[in-house]
Scaffold this active site. Structure first.
Site, PDB file in Angstrom:
ATOM      1  N   TYR A 130      -5.080 -10.652  -4.332  1.00 36.75           N
ATOM      2  CA  TYR A 130      -3.733 -10.822  -4.895  1.00 36.75           C
ATOM      3  C   TYR A 130      -2.798 -11.210  -3.769  1.00 36.75           C
ATOM      4  CZ  TYR A 130       0.742  -9.580  -7.139  1.00 36.75           C
ATOM      5  OH  TYR A 130       2.019  -9.593  -7.657  1.00 36.75           O
ATOM      6  N   ASP A 180      -3.505 -12.607   4.456  1.00 37.79           N
ATOM      7  CA  ASP A 180      -2.505 -11.846   3.722  1.00 37.79           C
ATOM      8  C   ASP A 180      -2.697 -10.376   4.079  1.00 37.79           C
ATOM      9  OD1 ASP A 180      -0.860 -10.500   2.016  1.00 37.79           O
ATOM     10  OD2 ASP A 180      -1.408 -11.660   0.231  1.00 37.79           O
ATOM     11  N   LYS A 206       5.167  -4.475   2.715  1.00 34.31           N
ATOM     12  CA  LYS A 206       4.890  -3.045   2.583  1.00 34.31           C
ATOM     13  C   LYS A 206       5.269  -2.227   3.829  1.00 34.31           C
ATOM     14  CE  LYS A 206       2.094  -3.635  -1.462  1.00 34.31           C
ATOM     15  NZ  LYS A 206       1.316  -4.790  -1.828  1.00 34.31           N
TER      16      LYS A 206
END
Ligand SMILES: *Cc1c(COP(=O)(O)O)cnc(C)c1O
Length: 435
Positions: free
Chosen positions: A146, A241, A274
């Site tokens: 994702y 990522d 995050k």
């Protein structure tokens, strides 16, 4: 609980009248496990309290950012000080430089950084930059990874190798994903074939080095090595990522974990989010100067944001990164996470429940499967109804894990040995009921 006195239920009913599904991000709605989502009232350390005042040991930590636990005193102080100085200016600040310096200090692959507000935005912008820098259109992603909800990345695998994917969401026209190739994670033959046939057209590979959006699946070292080699050989960029893994699995992020087995290993671009925001809306992407200088205002690749580098968010992120840079931080966090994972494995084994688990730094994953899966189709073999029972059994005992099979778990510095022991004990009780 009695629906007339359950505050969570009342709030959920109110929320559903106004907010689609009652939530502002789908996984919060508990649809994979059933039941009423817990509305959080407040959080402190390793715990949060729901609207009924029930306390939970928190293993989602805002889906990764809360690596210090909730309300860490030094982070709180930094945020409070920042708030007093203004919420947002739309003009540059010193703290943006400090945060960029702190990120670059720990990631040798990153010479320059652009700050944005969400992981979605960071991944989308990194892809635009990769395309702008290479002058190519095609991108390669892997099934089960994702990268946020930008149109071109909401794609599932097509049938057959090197066919293009299909949109996974309504509202994404097939034309928008026509340049996105979706391949199987950890499948070396597929990625080799994709480059053999389309090597000159591929702008980048984007990959989660440890895929945390199909629970916890590592890219194998030979697979990562091959991705790196193929990109270099064909003039494509390797985009890691690390929105989830960045500053979560190690101070040097997942790229430092791979560099242990692959000396000199570096991605071209890194996507972060995050943890670098410590719980505030903040994300980033970075890489070598020659690529990053293609961004506006220096170069032709446009990217911008009203709240980018927000002064409160950078204060929070910076204070968080300073805490985790203590050399003792990650060894202690990793040890605690390992204790949890080993405890869960032991509890499952006692009850004869198939169970496989893995962890790195402060991130873990487990599967109700006899062995760790290597790709999305094997993750899908996991026993979903049984997971739902495990989830609710733990929730009833005050342990909050991700309400879906496809999500990783997170341990924070605030989790005590006692919290871990209580969690393992709760799991031991629940596993006995799952047979
Ligand atoms: C969470 C996540 C994103 C998206 O970040 P948001 O801040 O939710 O937009 C992208 N990539 C990975 C690997 C993630 O875990």
């Amino acid at each position: 609980m009695n629906p007339t006195t359950d505050r969570n239920q009342q709030l959920f009913d109110r929320a559903r009248a106004l907010i689609p599904g009652g939530v502002n991000s789908p996984v919060r709605a508990f649809r994979a496990v059933g039941g009423t989502p817990r509305f959080v009232q407040r959080a402190q350390g390793a715990y949060f309290w729901d609207a009924n005042g029930a306390r939970y040991i928190d293993y989602i930590g805002s889906w990764g950012p809360m690596i210090l636990g909730h309300g860490h005193p030094r982070v709180l102080e930094a945020v409070q000080r920042a708030v007093m100085e203004g919420f947002s200016y739309g003009a540059p600040t010193e703290r943006e430089i400090e945060l960029a310096e702190e990120i670059a200090k720990h990631l040798p692959s990153v010479e320059m950084v652009r700050l944005v507000s969400s992981g979605t935005e960071a991944a989308m912008s990194a892809i635009r930059l990769a395309r702008g820098a290479t002058g190519r259109s095609r991108i390669v992603k892997f099934e089960g990874c994702y990268h946020g909800h930008a149109d071109a990345l909401l794609v599932k695998a097509g049938s057959g190798l090197a066919t293009f994917g299909h949109p996974t969401s309504a509202g994404v026209p097939p034309e928008v994903v026509q340049h996105t190739m979706v391949l199987e994670y950890n499948n070396i033959a597929q990625i080799e074939e994709a480059f053999a046939t389309h090597g000159k057209e591929i702008a980048c590979i984007i990959i989660e080095p440890i895929a945390g959006n199909m629970n916890f699946v590592r890219a194998s070292v030979p697979f990562m090595k091959r991705c790196r080699e193929l990109c270099t050989q064909h003039g494509a960029l390797l985009v890691l990522d690390e929105v989830m893994t960045g500053f979560r699995v190690a101070l040097g992020s997942a790229q430092s974990v791979y560099a242990k087995s692959l000396p000199g290993f570096q991605p071209d671009l890194t996507v972060l989010g995050k943890v670098i925001g410590g719980g505030m809306p903040l994300a980033a992407f970075g890489g070598p100067r020659a690529i990053m200088e293609r961004l506006a205002p220096l170069g032709p690749v446009y990217q911008a944001g009203t709240l980018s580098g927000n002064p409160v968010a950078t204060a929070c992120g910076l204070a968080t990164l300073k805490e985790i840079a203590d050399p003792a931080f990650f060894p202690a966090l990793a040890q605690k996470t390992r204790t949890l994972v080993d405890g869960l494995k032991g509890a499952a084994a006692e009850a004869g429940i198939p169970f496989a688990a893995d962890c790195e730094g402060g991130m873990f994953g487990f599967f109700l499967l006899p062995e760790l899966p290597r790709n999305y189709p094997s993750v899908m073999q996991s026993d979903s109804p049984r997971f739902g029972r495990l989830f609710h059994g733990l929730l009833d005992r005050g342990v909050y894990i991700a309400p879906a099979l496809y999500e990783a778990g997170f341990v924070s510095a605030a989790h005590s040995e006692d919290d871990i022991a209580q969690t393992v004990q709760a799991a031991r009780e629940v596993f006995k009921t799952l047979g």
